[in-house]
Motif scaffolding. Structure first.
Motif, PDB file in Angstrom:
ATOM      1  N   ASP A 146       0.959  -1.311  -0.028  1.00  0.00           N
ATOM      2  CA  ASP A 146       0.174  -0.051  -0.069  1.00  0.00           C
ATOM      3  C   ASP A 146       0.791   1.121   0.122  1.00  0.00           C
ATOM      4  O   ASP A 146       0.375   2.284  -0.310  1.00  0.00           O
ATOM      5  CB  ASP A 146      -0.819   0.151   1.378  1.00  0.00           C
ATOM      6  CG  ASP A 146      -1.848  -0.854   1.121  1.00  0.00           C
ATOM      7  OD1 ASP A 146      -2.288  -1.638  -0.120  1.00  0.00           O
ATOM      8  OD2 ASP A 146      -2.647  -1.382   2.106  1.00  0.00           O
ATOM      9  N   GLU A 147       2.246   1.243   0.511  1.00  0.00           N
ATOM     10  CA  GLU A 147       2.870   2.361   0.476  1.00  0.00           C
ATOM     11  C   GLU A 147       4.110   2.277  -0.632  1.00  0.00           C
ATOM     12  O   GLU A 147       4.120   3.507  -1.500  1.00  0.00           O
ATOM     13  CB  GLU A 147       3.645   2.333   1.635  1.00  0.00           C
ATOM     14  CG  GLU A 147       2.899   2.433   3.188  1.00  0.00           C
ATOM     15  CD  GLU A 147       3.738   2.509   4.222  1.00  0.00           C
ATOM     16  OE1 GLU A 147       4.938   2.238   4.249  1.00  0.00           O
ATOM     17  OE2 GLU A 147       3.023   2.736   5.289  1.00  0.00           O
ATOM     18  N   VAL A 148       4.553   1.232  -1.071  1.00  0.00           N
ATOM     19  CA  VAL A 148       5.401   1.025  -1.987  1.00  0.00           C
ATOM     20  C   VAL A 148       4.894   1.347  -3.390  1.00  0.00           C
ATOM     21  O   VAL A 148       5.631   1.803  -4.293  1.00  0.00           O
ATOM     22  CB  VAL A 148       6.455  -0.131  -1.747  1.00  0.00           C
ATOM     23  CG1 VAL A 148       5.714  -1.242  -2.619  1.00  0.00           C
ATOM     24  CG2 VAL A 148       7.634  -0.015  -2.728  1.00  0.00           C
ATOM     25  N   ILE A 149       3.942   0.569  -3.701  1.00  0.00           N
ATOM     26  CA  ILE A 149       3.215   0.757  -5.112  1.00  0.00           C
ATOM     27  C   ILE A 149       2.824   2.219  -5.625  1.00  0.00           C
ATOM     28  O   ILE A 149       3.219   2.478  -6.653  1.00  0.00           O
ATOM     29  CB  ILE A 149       2.207  -0.372  -5.161  1.00  0.00           C
ATOM     30  CG1 ILE A 149       2.768  -1.939  -4.903  1.00  0.00           C
ATOM     31  CG2 ILE A 149       1.606  -0.353  -6.629  1.00  0.00           C
ATOM     32  CD1 ILE A 149       3.910  -2.341  -5.714  1.00  0.00           C
ATOM     33  N   PRO A 150       2.415   2.858  -4.918  1.00  0.00           N
ATOM     34  CA  PRO A 150       2.033   4.264  -5.157  1.00  0.00           C
ATOM     35  C   PRO A 150       3.418   5.074  -5.435  1.00  0.00           C
ATOM     36  O   PRO A 150       3.351   5.827  -6.239  1.00  0.00           O
ATOM     37  CB  PRO A 150       1.359   4.996  -4.076  1.00  0.00           C
ATOM     38  CG  PRO A 150       0.460   3.748  -3.515  1.00  0.00           C
ATOM     39  CD  PRO A 150       1.510   2.563  -3.383  1.00  0.00           C
ATOM     40  N   LEU A 151       4.299   4.857  -4.725  1.00  0.00           N
ATOM     41  CA  LEU A 151       5.619   5.377  -4.656  1.00  0.00           C
ATOM     42  C   LEU A 151       6.232   5.008  -6.261  1.00  0.00           C
ATOM     43  O   LEU A 151       6.706   5.848  -7.042  1.00  0.00           O
ATOM     44  CB  LEU A 151       6.621   4.787  -3.786  1.00  0.00           C
ATOM     45  CG  LEU A 151       8.067   5.391  -4.024  1.00  0.00           C
ATOM     46  CD1 LEU A 151       8.299   7.022  -3.979  1.00  0.00           C
ATOM     47  CD2 LEU A 151       8.975   4.849  -2.789  1.00  0.00           C
ATOM     48  N   MET A 152       6.146   3.636  -6.517  1.00  0.00           N
ATOM     49  CA  MET A 152       6.658   2.932  -7.754  1.00  0.00           C
ATOM     50  C   MET A 152       6.028   3.738  -8.911  1.00  0.00           C
ATOM     51  O   MET A 152       6.367   4.191  -9.982  1.00  0.00           O
ATOM     52  CB  MET A 152       6.679   1.557  -7.760  1.00  0.00           C
ATOM     53  CG  MET A 152       7.577   1.233  -6.858  1.00  0.00           C
ATOM     54  SD  MET A 152       7.512  -0.884  -6.688  1.00  0.00           S
ATOM     55  CE  MET A 152       8.392  -1.129  -8.235  1.00  0.00           C
ATOM     56  N   GLN A 153       4.551   3.777  -8.724  1.00  0.00           N
ATOM     57  CA  GLN A 153       3.873   4.293  -9.711  1.00  0.00           C
ATOM     58  C   GLN A 153       4.138   5.738 -10.012  1.00  0.00           C
ATOM     59  O   GLN A 153       3.901   6.274 -11.355  1.00  0.00           O
ATOM     60  CB  GLN A 153       2.051   4.045  -9.477  1.00  0.00           C
ATOM     61  CG  GLN A 153       1.857   2.755  -9.623  1.00  0.00           C
ATOM     62  CD  GLN A 153       0.532   2.261  -8.964  1.00  0.00           C
ATOM     63  OE1 GLN A 153       0.025   3.078  -8.219  1.00  0.00           O
ATOM     64  NE2 GLN A 153      -0.146   1.355  -9.533  1.00  0.00           N
ATOM     65  N   ARG A 154       4.225   6.448  -8.969  1.00  0.00           N
ATOM     66  CA  ARG A 154       4.796   7.922  -9.193  1.00  0.00           C
ATOM     67  C   ARG A 154       6.030   8.092  -9.902  1.00  0.00           C
ATOM     68  O   ARG A 154       5.994   8.984 -10.806  1.00  0.00           O
ATOM     69  CB  ARG A 154       4.757   8.876  -8.076  1.00  0.00           C
ATOM     70  CG  ARG A 154       5.124  10.089  -7.847  1.00  0.00           C
ATOM     71  CD  ARG A 154       5.253  10.810  -6.403  1.00  0.00           C
ATOM     72  NE  ARG A 154       6.177  10.232  -5.840  1.00  0.00           N
ATOM     73  CZ  ARG A 154       7.366  10.474  -5.621  1.00  0.00           C
ATOM     74  NH1 ARG A 154       8.027  11.310  -6.613  1.00  0.00           N
ATOM     75  NH2 ARG A 154       8.266  10.112  -4.955  1.00  0.00           N
TER      76      ARG A 154
END
Length: 254
Positions: free
Chosen positions: A233-241
């Motif tokens: 929930d934290e790392v995937i939004p970071l990677m997508q950004r």
């Protein structure tokens, strides 16, 4: 593809040349003139003229079977482009590694394989190291699956049929039907996972770089024990950004 692409304000002959090169790459690097005509919708005399020019310049070669294959001069262009792409990606990978503590990578789809073009390693003494330039089978990697999830289903089927789906570990997906199910999940969730499918004990998360012409993705990887503690929930939004920002930079640089 049902017909020739329309010129988009550029030189039509150049657009057609690159269209044919891309079709050859999509076909595995070797193709007959009749197949190029069917795929592109261009007249055979036009295709023949372009291919003769490419052969003369070393960017294509004609086989004894009369089929055409990609030529050796493309290797230099590809290697140079990969280095440039890696340089653009490195600041984004550095941020990803800083915030997750794990090794980050960028890779692109080349034929039926994934090629790693950039990496920022973890500072942990036990970390994953993938040599830049290494080629791996797309079906057994998170980046490969993330890229395939953005491809048409028939193109994925053709690619996997050509390449085969050799098991790398007992967890590797080895059937086309199972892969299409996995790609549907990736499209829904927005990220891909390699759960020990390439190497036992290694876990990897990956997202596609949107709009990347070669099919590209970024990933983080590490030992399974540490990676399972990372909250998606934290790392995937970071990677997508970061993938969106890298895509924007590549678009500006194009």
């Amino acid at each position: 593809m049902t017909g020739p692409r329309r010129a988009s304000g550029g030189v039509q002959s150049v657009e057609r040349t690159f269209e044919l090169l891309e079709l050859m790459a999509d076909a595995g690097g070797e193709v007959a003139l009749s197949d190029l005509a069917e795929s592109s919708g261009l007249p055979l005399p036009t295709i023949h003229r372009i291919m003769r020019t490419l052969v003369g310049a070393g960017y294509a070669r004609q086989q004894p079977s009369r089929r055409y294959a990609l030529g050796p001069r493309l290797i230099r262009l590809g290697e140079t482009a990969s280095r440039a792409l890696g340089a653009w990606a490195r600041p984004y990978l550095a941020e990803l590694t800083e915030k997750t503590g794990e090794t980050s990578n960028m890779a692109v789809l080349d034929g039926e394989q994934i090629v790693y073009v950039a990496q920022v390693p973890s500072q942990h003494s036990m970390r994953m190291f993938t040599e830049v330039g290494r080629r791996v089978d797309a079906h057994a990697t998170a980046v490969g699956k993330a890229v395939m999830a953005n491809m048409p289903a028939d193109a994925v089927t053709q690619m996997l049929t050509r390449a085969g789906m050799r098991p790398q570990t007992e967890r590797t997906i080895t059937t086309i039907g199972a892969m299409h199910d996995e790609l549907a999940r990736i499209r829904q969730d927005g990220y891909a996972v390699d759960d020990g499918e390439q190497e036992v004990g290694v876990r990897c998360y990956a997202v596609a770089v949107p709009g990347a012409p070669a099919g590209a993705g970024i990933s983080i990887s590490g030992p399974e024990g540490r990676m399972t503690r990372i909250t998606t929930d934290e790392v995937i939004p970071l990677m997508q950004r970061l993938a969106r920002e890298l895509s924007s930079e590549l678009s500006v640089s194009a």
